[in-house]
Design an enzyme around this catalytic site. Structure first.
Site, PDB file in Angstrom:
ATOM      1  N   GLU A  17       0.811  -1.217   0.000  1.00 19.08           N
ATOM      2  CA  GLU A  17       0.000   0.000   0.000  1.00 19.08           C
ATOM      3  C   GLU A  17       0.846   1.271   0.000  1.00 19.08           C
ATOM      4  OE1 GLU A  17      -2.740  -3.188   1.399  1.00 19.08           O
ATOM      5  OE2 GLU A  17      -0.693  -2.595   1.952  1.00 19.08           O
TER       6      GLU A  17
ATOM      7  N   HIS B 295     -10.134  -4.014   9.988  1.00 19.83           N
ATOM      8  CA  HIS B 295     -10.744  -3.902   8.662  1.00 19.83           C
ATOM      9  C   HIS B 295     -12.065  -3.131   8.709  1.00 19.83           C
ATOM     10  CE1 HIS B 295      -7.917  -7.132   7.763  1.00 19.83           C
ATOM     11  NE2 HIS B 295      -8.226  -7.074   6.489  1.00 19.83           N
TER      12      HIS B 295
END
Length: 728
Positions: free
Chosen positions: A455, A525
Site C-alpha cells: 500500500e 478492517h
C-alpha cells in the site's frame, strides 16, 4: 545428503571502476563541465553553512559537501524532461538538475564565468532555503523541500525514503508517454531499509519502470554506522534480489558515477527497466550544520582526513591537469567564480545592520500567505454541469449502488484516456472484492493495474503520477484501515504536497475505499476513515449515500485537482436507490450538503449509510426531524450555509456517525458547531456514535460497538427529552 544447486539472480550485480582510458575518452568539455558543476555546488553549500552558523537558516542545514561527485556524475547526461526526486540532503541534486536545465550544453566557469540565469537560480534556491517569498516554494519548503517542476526537479523530501515511491509514479508516467524520459530518485543508506524503498524496488522491477534508484551510501544514518543497520553493507545487492540490475561505484569518482549512470540510462530509455546504483560517498560534516562528525565522537579525525584526500573536485581537477585540458589557474578560477556567485547570492538576500548580518526584512513572506494554496480554488469546475436528483435532466430510476460505482468508472475511462485504476485484486474476482471494477479489465487491460500487497508503494506511486500531471490515478484501498500502512504517502506526501511546495503542485488523485462495518472483519478492517483524513490538510472527502450522488461526486472527484477520498459503504453496495439510467456525465458540487428530509424539531447531520437510517428512524417514530446528508466531509467541504440555516430553524442539532468515538469525524464538526451556532442552540450539540473500541469479529460485540437503527432511535428519544418533549 541433499543436492545443492546454485541459483543465479535475474539481474546482474556489478562493481564499476573508471580507468585511465575512461578519463582519456571523457574529453575536456565534459570534464570541465562536471568540475564546474561541482564547484558551484560546493561553494553554494559553504554559503549555506556560513548562514547557518550565523543563525539565519531556520531549521536544519543538511549539506552535501563531499558528495558533489554523485550529483554531477549522475545528472551530467540528464535531459530537462527527465525528472528527479531527492531526500532531505538534496541541495546538490537540485542544483545540478536546475543547472542542467538552464545549460544543456557543457558549462565552463573558468572561461565563461557565471551566467546571469545561473546567478538568479542560485539566489532563488538560497531564498527558499532561508524561507523567503522569492524562493521556489515561496519560502514554505525550505532546505528539505526544494521543487522546480519546470526543470524536472519534482521535490526533495524530509521523510527518509519518502520521495522514492513518488519517483516510481513519475517513471510510470514517463514510460506511458514513450519519449525515452526517465526518473531519478536519490536517497541515503539509512533509507535502504525503509518499507517505502523496499516496496518501490519491487514495483519498479515488476513493471519495468524507467527509474534510476540512486543510493548515496555515506556510511552513516546520522551517527549510526552502516554495519549497525544491515549485515550486507553493499547496498546495491538489493537490486538483483528483485530482478533489478545493481551497480556499485566509488561516488568520490564522478566519472565512475557518470559511466554507471550512462549504462542505466541506456537501459531505461530503451524500455528495459530500472537500475539501482550505489555510490559510496562521504559527507564531510555532521548530519546537519557545519561541524565535523568527529566533533560528536562517532567518527575519527583520521577517517575524515582520509575521505577528504579522495575529494571528488580535486580528483577531477588532477585528471584534467594531467591531460592538459586545463591549467591549475583555470581550476582556481572556477573556484573563485563559484565563490563569488555564492557571495553575491548572500548579498542579495541579507544585509548588515549594526555590524550583524540579517535577512532583508522585506523578503519574508507575508503571514497572510500561511494557508494560501493549501488546496485548489476549484476553478477546474468552471463550465461543469451540475445536477441534483430532484431536477435531473436525464431519466432516473432504481439503480443498484455497486452498478453505479462500476458504471461511472467505466464511463470515465471511456471518455478520458488519462484515467486508470490500481489496487489489489481489482483485475479479477469479477471486479475486485466487491465488483467495483467489474468488466473494466477486459475493456481497458492497460489501465486496470493490479498491485502487490504494497500500500505504501502503490499509493506513493499514484501520488507521483498525479504530481506529473498527465494522468488521473484512481487508487483502491481494499479496506480503509490499510491507510495506516500507507500513512506517510497519503498524509505527509500526497496531502501536503500542494501547500508544502508553495501552492504550485496539483495532486489530481482519487482514493476509493469502503467502510466494512457489519461484515465481521474485526478491528483492523472496519474503520470509518472520515475522521482520519479530515485531520490532515489537503484531502477532500466525499461520502455518497445514493447511486445518483455517487455518480455525480465521483465525476467531481475525477475533475478535481486536489486529492479526493471517496468513501463507500458495504451496506450500500447491494441496495438499490435512485440513480441515473443513461446520463453518467454530470457532477455534484464538492462542498454542497443536501437536506434529504425537511423538519423543524431538530437537525441531524450525517452521511453515507447512516443517512437512510436517520430518515427511517424519524419516519418510524413520527418525529419532525430534519436530516442533512453532508456528502462532503473535509474542512473546506463542510456546507456551513446549509447547516446553519437548518440549525436556525430547529435550534437543536445532532451529529450522527456509525463508527467509534475514537478517530471520529463527528468530534471535529461538533466542536465547530458549538462556536458557529452557539446563539441558535437551545442545548449542547448531541452526538450519536459507536463505542470507544474498534468493532470486534464477534457478531454480538461488533453490533454493540457501532450504531444501528436502535441507537438512532434511542438518540432521538434523548434529544426530544432534552428539549422537554419526551416521547413514549
Amino acid at each position: 545428503m541433499p543436492d545443492l544447486i546454485a541459483l543465479e539472480p535475474l539481474a546482474a550485480w556489478e562493481e564499476l571502476r573508471s580507468t585511465p582510458a575512461d578519463w582519456d575518452a571523457l574529453g575536456a568539455d565534459a570534464l570541465c563541465d562536471m568540475l564546474s558543476l561541482m564547484h558551484l555546488v560546493r561553494a553554494f553549500e559553504e554559503a549555506v553553512l556560513e548562514l547557518d552558523g550565523l543563525g539565519l537558516v531556520h531549521g536544519p542545514a543538511h549539506s552535501s559537501v563531499g558528495q558533489e561527485g554523485g550529483a554531477a556524475g549522475s545528472l551530467a547526461l540528464a535531459r530537462s524532461s527527465d525528472v528527479v526526486t531527492g531526500s532531505h540532503r538534496g541541495h546538490h541534486q537540485f542544483l545540478v538538475k536546475g543547472l542542467r536545465h538552464l545549460h544543456p550544453q557543457p558549462i565552463r566557469l573558468d572561461r565563461d564565468g557565471v551566467p546571469a540565469a545561473t546567478q538568479g537560480f542560485l539566489e532563488r534556491t538560497l531564498a527558499e532555503i532561508l524561507g523567503l517569498s522569492s524562493g521556489f516554494c515561496r519560502g514554505r519548503g525550505g532546505s528539505m523541500h526544494l521543487r522546480w517542476a519546470e526543470a524536472g526537479a519534482m521535490g526533495t523530501n524530509a521523510i527518509v525514503g519518502g520521495g522514492v515511491p513518488i519517483a516510481a509514479g513519475l517513471a510510470w508516467a514517463k514510460r506511458r508517454q514513450q519519449r525515452g524520459d526517465v526518473a531519478f530518485t536519490y536517497f541515503g543508506d539509512g533509507a535502504m531499509n525503509i518499507g517505502a524503498v523496499c516496496e518501490t524496488l519491487n514495483l519498479a522491477a515488476l513493471w519495468q519502470l524507467p527509474l534510476l534508484m540512486f543510493v548515496e551510501n555515506n556510511g552513516y544514518a546520522v551517527s549510526t554506522t552502516l554495519d549497525e543497520e544491515t549485515r550486507e553493507t553493499r547496498l546495491s545487492s538489493r537490486g538483483p534480489a528483485v530482478g533489478m540490475p545493481g551497480v556499485r561505484v566509488d561516488g568520490m569518482d564522478p566519472l565512475a558515477v557518470r559511466l554507471a549512470t550512462a549504462r542505466a540510462l541506456e537501459l531505461a530509455r530503451a524500455g528495459n527497466g530500472p537500475s539501482l546504483i550505489e555510490a559510496v560517498v562521504y559527507r564531510y560534516f555532521h548530519h546537519g550544520g557545519g561541524l565535523a562528525g568527529s566533533a560528536f565522537g562517532y567518527r575519527t579525525r583520521e577517517e575524515e582526513a582520509a575521505a577528504r584526500a579522495r575529494d571528488p573536485i580535486e580528483r577531477t581537477a588532477r585528471e584534467g591537469v594531467a591531460r592538459g585540458w586545463l591549467e591549475a589557474a583555470d581550476h582556481e578560477a572556477m573556484r573563485e567564480r563559484a565563490l563569488a556567485a555564492s557571495r553575491a547570492a548572500i548579498d542579495a538576500l541579507t544585509e548588515t545592520v549594526d555590524g550583524k548580518r540579517r535577512i532583508v526584512p522585506a523578503l519574508w513572506p507575508s503571514p497572510e500567505f500561511r494557508d494560501e494554496g493549501l488546496r485548489g480554488d476549484l476553478s477546474e469546475f468552471d463550465g461543469a454541469r451540475f445536477e441534483e436528483l430532484e431536477s435531473a435532466s436525464g431519466p432516473v430510476g432504481q439503480l443498484k449502488f455497486i452498478d453505479a460505482v462500476a458504471g461511472v468508472m467505466a464511463r470515465n475511462m471511456e471518455r478520458d484516456e488519462r484515467v486508470f485504476c490500481l489496487g489489489e485484486d481489482i483485475h479479477k474476482l469479477k471486479g475486485g472484492t466487491n465488483g467495483a471494477t467489474r468488466g473494466l479489465a477486459a475493456r481497458f487491460p492497460d489501465r486496470i493495474i493490479p498491485t502487490p500487497i504494497a500500500e505504501q508503494g502503490f499509493a506513493g506511486l499514484a501520488g507521483g503520477v498525479a504530481m506529473e500531471g498527465s494522468y488521473r490515478p484512481v487508487v483502491e484501498l481494499m479496506y480503509p484501515d490499510f491507510a495506516l500502512v500507507a500513512a506517510d504517502q497519503l498524509f505527509n506526501q500526497i496531502g501536503k504536497a500542494r501547500h508544502m511546495f508553495g501552492g504550485q503542485a496539483s495532486m489530481p488523485l482519487v482514493l476509493r475505499t469502503k467502510v466494512a462495518i457489519g461484515t465481521g472483519y474485526g478491528g483492523q478492517h472496519s474503520m470509518d476513515p472520515a475522521g482520519l483524513y479530515a485531520m490532515w490538510p489537503g484531502w477532500r472527502i466525499v461520502a455518497p449515500s445514493t447511486p445518483f450522488d455517487y455518480v455525480g461526486l465521483m465525476n467531481s472527484a475525477l475533475r478535481c485537482e486536489d486529492p479526493v477520498l471517496v468513501i463507500e459503504h458495504v451496506a450500500l453496495y447491494n441496495t438499490s436507490g435512485p440513480g441515473p439510467l443513461e446520463d453518467l456525465d454530470y457532477c455534484i458540487p464538492l462542498g454542497k450538503a443536501k437536506v434529504v428530509r425537511a423538519g423543524s424539531a431538530f437537525t441531524v447531520l450525517t452521511y453515507l449509510a447512516m443517512t437512510a437510517l436517520a430518515v427511517q428512524a424519524a419516519e418510524e417514530m413520527g418525529l419532525d426531524v430534519e436530516v442533512v446528508d453532508l456528502r462532503s466531509l473535509d474542512r473546506a467541504g463542510i456546507d456551513w450555509e446549509t447547516i446553519e440555516a437548518s440549525v436556525r430553524k430547529t435550534n437543536n442539532v445532532m451529529v450522527l456517525e456509525q463508527g467509534p468515538l475514537t478517530v471520529s469525524w463527528g468530534a471535529m464538526i461538533a466542536d465547530e458547531l458549538q462556536r458557529r451556532c452557539f446563539d441558535d442552540l437551545d442545548q449542547p450539540v448531541a452526538r450519536v456514535h459507536g463505542g470507544e473500541a474498534s468493532p470486534s469479529v464477534s457478531k454480538v460485540l461488533e453490533r454493540a460497538a457501532v450504531v444501528g437503527i436502535e441507537e438512532i432511535r434511542a438518540g432521538y428519544a434523548r434529544m426530544m427529552a432534552d428539549m422537554g418533549r419526551p416521547i413514549a
